[in-house]
Design an enzyme around this catalytic site. Structure first.
Site, PDB file in Angstrom:
ATOM      1  N   ASP A  22      42.352  22.962   4.436  1.00 25.07           N
ATOM      2  CA  ASP A  22      41.289  23.884   4.342  1.00 25.07           C
ATOM      3  C   ASP A  22      40.063  23.571   4.961  1.00 25.07           C
ATOM      4  O   ASP A  22      39.069  23.422   4.557  1.00 25.07           O
ATOM      5  CB  ASP A  22      41.276  24.374   2.785  1.00 25.07           C
ATOM      6  N   SER A  23      40.101  23.197   6.406  1.00 25.78           N
ATOM      7  CA  SER A  23      38.949  22.766   7.018  1.00 25.78           C
ATOM      8  C   SER A  23      38.221  23.745   7.821  1.00 25.78           C
ATOM      9  O   SER A  23      38.555  25.037   7.961  1.00 25.78           O
ATOM     10  CB  SER A  23      39.316  21.813   8.261  1.00 25.78           C
TER      11      SER A  23
HETATM   12  N1  SAM Z   1      38.003  29.100   5.001  1.00 24.96           N
HETATM   13  C1  SAM Z   1      37.440  28.194   6.008  1.00 24.96           C
HETATM   14  C2  SAM Z   1      37.715  28.394   7.422  1.00 24.96           C
HETATM   15  O1  SAM Z   1      39.171  28.981   7.474  1.00 24.96           O
HETATM   16  O2  SAM Z   1      37.455  27.826   8.537  1.00 24.96           O
HETATM   17  C3  SAM Z   1      37.017  26.958   5.703  1.00 24.96           C
HETATM   18  C4  SAM Z   1      36.482  26.832   4.453  1.00 24.96           C
HETATM   19  S1  SAM Z   1      35.852  25.266   3.615  1.00 24.96           S
HETATM   20  C5  SAM Z   1      34.132  25.875   3.373  1.00 24.96           C
HETATM   21  C6  SAM Z   1      35.919  24.262   5.098  1.00 24.96           C
HETATM   22  C7  SAM Z   1      35.204  22.658   4.571  1.00 24.96           C
HETATM   23  O3  SAM Z   1      35.806  21.604   5.198  1.00 24.96           O
HETATM   24  C8  SAM Z   1      33.983  22.651   4.254  1.00 24.96           C
HETATM   25  O4  SAM Z   1      33.795  22.394   3.062  1.00 24.96           O
HETATM   26  C9  SAM Z   1      33.834  21.349   5.144  1.00 24.96           C
HETATM   27  O5  SAM Z   1      32.457  20.408   4.692  1.00 24.96           O
HETATM   28  C10 SAM Z   1      35.108  20.695   5.107  1.00 24.96           C
HETATM   29  N2  SAM Z   1      35.340  19.618   6.453  1.00 24.96           N
HETATM   30  C11 SAM Z   1      35.172  19.648   7.544  1.00 24.96           C
HETATM   31  N3  SAM Z   1      35.625  18.574   8.030  1.00 24.96           N
HETATM   32  C12 SAM Z   1      35.948  17.625   7.082  1.00 24.96           C
HETATM   33  C13 SAM Z   1      36.657  16.240   7.103  1.00 24.96           C
HETATM   34  N4  SAM Z   1      36.985  15.827   8.274  1.00 24.96           N
HETATM   35  N5  SAM Z   1      37.195  15.903   6.053  1.00 24.96           N
HETATM   36  C14 SAM Z   1      36.912  16.650   4.851  1.00 24.96           C
HETATM   37  N6  SAM Z   1      36.369  17.938   4.741  1.00 24.96           N
HETATM   38  C15 SAM Z   1      36.042  18.422   5.652  1.00 24.96           C
END
Ligand code: SAM
Length: 288
Positions: free
Chosen positions: A155-156
């Site tokens: 879910d990134s």
């Molecule tokens: N629903 C959203 C979308 O479809 O774009 C995604 C929402 S969620 C908030 C995305 C999350 O991924 C964020 O909290 C961000 O900090 C996390 N994130 C980004 N890169 C990451 C990584 N390499 N490892 C772990 N988390 C990561």
């Protein structure tokens, strides 16, 4: 700030009136903004890109959690990569049969700010005794953990900044290593109409690694540009073709009430438009 203009695309953008600014911070990893908008409720954006809104988050979180869990039918351990807003954790926790959920989020600030300003997303899930929260880069975690999972949900953010690593073949290969036999990986994979390279590239990576790979789709209004895609990858080809009657029985037995997901939507979500099938090289046979 009177209006927020999303910066995901060069040639066009969506704009939201900022009715009330709730929080803005430059975290260790990204720029985080949470504001109120009359049409979408509270909205969280990271690095200028809308991540989630109160009004339409249920579509995305229900589809990315219930589709793999109901298809699998016996999920005990789930890994969520990213998902800092807590919506995915909330939906996975609703499955009483799930025994352990590990969430690996790179940015503690996203969790903290969403618990404060978007509490309905996690809705107490961060306090669920089955949940373990790990602050780490998702790719590091899947490359080094010795745990295995029946479902992995990536879910990134989009493949920009910290999210980029989560769209690489090495990430998908490491996820495959962490899946239990017959397990399934699903990932957020953008809006094909505008992000065609993203789905094409993911398809090539997954085809090289998994026995069965495909995508399913759902339209999430705040992810502008038409239906968005979710990647599906497993070494258990039968998972994508579970009999709708079986899905209906699993859904009924779960006792879950949903606002978007139902077994018919689940089954039909894997039927892709011809231009998407063509982009992933499946225009003649979706079973490739
Ligand atoms: N629903 C959203 C979308 O479809 O774009 C995604 C929402 S969620 C908030 C995305 C999350 O991924 C964020 O909290 C961000 O900090 C996390 N994130 C980004 N890169 C990451 C990584 N390499 N490892 C772990 N988390 C990561």
């Amino acid at each position: 700030m009177r209006n927020f203009t999303e910066t995901l695309y060069d040639a066009f953008a969506q704009e939201f009136r900022v009715d009330e600014m709730l929080h803005e911070v430059k975290t260790e990893h990204q720029h985080l903004l949470i504001f109120k908008n009359a049409a979408f409720g509270r909205i969280m954006a990271l690095d200028g890109i809308v991540q989630t809104t109160q009004k339409d988050e249920f579509i995305y979180h229900e589809m990315m959690s219930h589709v793999p869990i109901f298809a699998h039918g016996n999920v005990r351990k789930v890994l969520i990569v990213g998902g800092g807003d807590g919506g995915m954790l909330r939906e996975v926790c609703r499955h009483e049969t799930v025994q352990r959920i590990t969430q690996v989020e790179i940015d503690q600030a996203v969790i903290d700010m969403c618990r404060e300003y978007l509490p309905g997303h996690s809705d107490g899930a961060y306090d669920d005794p089955r949940a373990t929260i790990v602050i780490d880069d998702g790719i590091h975690f899947v490359q080094k953990t010795d745990e295995t999972f029946d479902v992995i949900i990536s879910d990134s953010t989009d493949p920009l900044g910290p999210g980029e690593a989560l769209f690489t073949e090495s990430f998908y290969a490491a996820c495959r290593r962490c899946l239990t036999p017959g397990g399934v990986l699903v990932t957020q994979n953008g809006v094909p109409f505008h992000q065609m390279d993203e789905i094409r590239q993911t398809g090539l990576h997954l085809k090289a690694l998994f026995q069965d790979w495909h995508f399913f789709m759902a339209a999430v209004p705040s992810y502008i540009g038409g239906a968005m895609s979710f990647a599906w990858a497993t070494d258990n080809p039968g998972l994508r073709h579970v009999d709708p009657a079986v899905l209906r029985e699993r859904y009924r037995k779960s006792g879950l009430t949903t606002r978007y997901y139902n077994p018919e939507i689940h089954f039909s979500a894997f039927a892709l438009p011809q231009y998407v099938l063509k982009a992933i090289g499946k225009e003649d046979n979706e079973y490739l």
